[in-house]
Design a protein around this motif. Sequence first.
Motif, mmCIF file in Angstrom:
data_model
loop_
_atom_site.group_PDB
_atom_site.id
_atom_site.type_symbol
_atom_site.label_atom_id
_atom_site.label_comp_id
_atom_site.label_asym_id
_atom_site.label_seq_id
_atom_site.Cartn_x
_atom_site.Cartn_y
_atom_site.Cartn_z
ATOM 1 N N ARG A 180 0.822 -1.219 0.000
ATOM 2 C CA ARG A 180 0.000 0.000 0.000
ATOM 3 C C ARG A 180 0.850 1.259 0.000
ATOM 4 N N ARG A 181 1.999 1.195 -0.687
ATOM 5 C CA ARG A 181 2.866 2.370 -0.794
ATOM 6 C C ARG A 181 3.264 2.517 -2.255
ATOM 7 N N ALA A 182 2.762 3.551 -2.904
ATOM 8 C CA ALA A 182 3.001 3.705 -4.342
ATOM 9 C C ALA A 182 4.478 3.970 -4.632
ATOM 10 N N VAL A 183 5.094 4.827 -3.821
ATOM 11 C CA VAL A 183 6.487 5.196 -4.106
ATOM 12 C C VAL A 183 7.405 3.998 -3.884
ATOM 13 N N THR A 184 7.201 3.298 -2.779
ATOM 14 C CA THR A 184 7.985 2.084 -2.522
ATOM 15 C C THR A 184 7.816 1.093 -3.670
ATOM 16 N N ALA A 185 6.568 0.893 -4.060
ATOM 17 C CA ALA A 185 6.295 -0.082 -5.112
ATOM 18 C C ALA A 185 6.985 0.309 -6.409
ATOM 19 N N ALA A 186 6.943 1.593 -6.751
ATOM 20 C CA ALA A 186 7.568 2.042 -7.997
ATOM 21 C C ALA A 186 9.075 1.819 -7.944
ATOM 22 N N ALA A 187 9.692 2.182 -6.808
ATOM 23 C CA ALA A 187 11.150 2.059 -6.699
ATOM 24 C C ALA A 187 11.572 0.584 -6.712
#
Lengths: 317, 297
Positions: A180-187
């Motif tokens: 549930r973390r967009a930035v973490t997921a993208a990185a």
Amino acid sequence: MIWLTWRLQRLETALVLAALALAAASLIPLGLHMASVYSASGVGACLAHGGSGCGSTVDSFQHRFEHAGAIIPWLNFLPGLIGVLFAAPLILDFEHGTFRFAWTQSVPRNRWLTVRLTVMCAAALLATFALIQLMTWFRIPLDHVSGRMEPNVFDFEGIVPYAYTLFALALVLAIGIVTRRAVTAAAVGLIAYFALRVGIQIWLRKDFIAPLRKVWPVGLPGPSNVDRAWSITSGPSDASGHLLPPTTANHILALCNNGSTKQGDLACMRAHHVFNLAVYQPASRFWLLQGIETAIFAALAAALLATAVWWVRNRVS
Amino acid sequence: MSEFALEARGLGKRYGKKWALRDCTLEIPTGCVAALVGPNGAGKTTLLHLAVGLTDATAGSVRVLGRSAWEKPEVVLPRLGFVAQEHPLYRRFRIGEMLKAGEKLNATWDQALAQTRLERLGIPLDQKIGTLSGGQQAQVALTLALAKRPELLVLDEPIAALDPLARRDFLKSLMEAVADGGLTVLLSSHIITDLERVCDYMILLSASQVQLAAPIEDIVAEHRVLSGPRSDPSAVERLHSVIQASHTDRQTTLVVRANGHLYDSRWQVDEVDLEEIVLAYLGRSPADAPESLEVAS
């Protein structure tokens, strides 16, 4: 539902279009220039009919343009970027909790999920289609000269980019829905995506099927399908196809390069039992290799999407 | 229309090894405004999520408006308004677009109601959600839920994040909506102040279990505080249930749920207000008081 899905990914769609426009702005002028040089200098006629001086005409064209598009290696980021951007709005729904708004309106959540995933994947595939068209058009003259088997070409043509995009999208989505973390997921997703992409390209792709291996005496014409092929290994070897150690090769070269004629040099090398070795994937295997790599990434994408859907249906409330 | 807007039977939900809600049996009569009260982590959010079909039960069942929202979302969801905790809205949307989303996602949609309501609150439709204050966002979320013209409105901690003024405004506009009729409301809160003016039914949830579920009027009427010289309360316990007993060196104070008439010359009997009753129940079982588990996921 479709309106909502589109509205939720409007910003991301604009960013993808901007990235594609940037790529087009740098490739189209260069492509037009290259096409005019291609016809003006007679490279096309040379490739079709041969003729005197053709070798140097083709070589100089290839030399001039093969690395002209400095932007091209960067375009490797595009399928990953497209995947990340189109996955982001759905991840944000879980990060911000707005899925609870959507799931308590009158649309059952299975339908909500189906529409969101379908629109998202369709948009990503459409953007990839545009990228493939752009690159394939740009490469028309170069593909005639040097083929489309080498990495950086192979990765942009045919069908494999669709699988890259879907894989990046599914990977980022699966990580994003679990964390549930967009930035973490993208990185994390982008790093894993590139690791796998480069790993397969460097270590696995050349052995999807055993590459051809040809050995022939120096000075004689090599196999015709070595042109436009993906060269994996090549160089001076012994009669059984073992590459000569560099010191040996240099020693023979110095010995034979005694300034007489080219024919004399070659005869000298033959006397020292120098052969040419070529290990390569011929251009005729383009679609076979494309199919295998597409299948690998598409299967991974499908597994990740299934994981994401399972998680949404069973672990999210 | 069924007699109860919500009925839970032996309802339970387990996350991993931890029961977030356990053996919950309660009924909420149609037409009332019910407060679901309890400390953070008592299982309020879990109960509401089970009711609106965001999650399925580990044990037992819950029916809203006569059906299970988990099993029959297409029947229940159109008749239900829900505002989740922190009233999530699409931050990049303008309010007008948020209303359009509601319109697109619902077969029944009262656009006029939504527009009139926001206009009266002075919230312009072309403003971005992300620029609204917390109170305004809560009002927009409530408007979206009301525009569905629901029979049951479920609000999860609608006033928790609001300052006292916004809290009062929110409850006032909620009351106006209820006054328009035909609406059952279930709202959760860990804040008891202000609720008494708005609600007429209360469910007290603590340590994952229902401690009390009754009309507020009855709750207040049944409970008394007894004070007298320090003594053993066992004589009182035989007839009535003692919720809380506290002792000083000289005095004993009891909060009691009276079983019929309560008269005892040894005790001074006083009325007790709702907040004290709630606190008495919450202070009753510190041993199994919940650790602060936020089961919002």
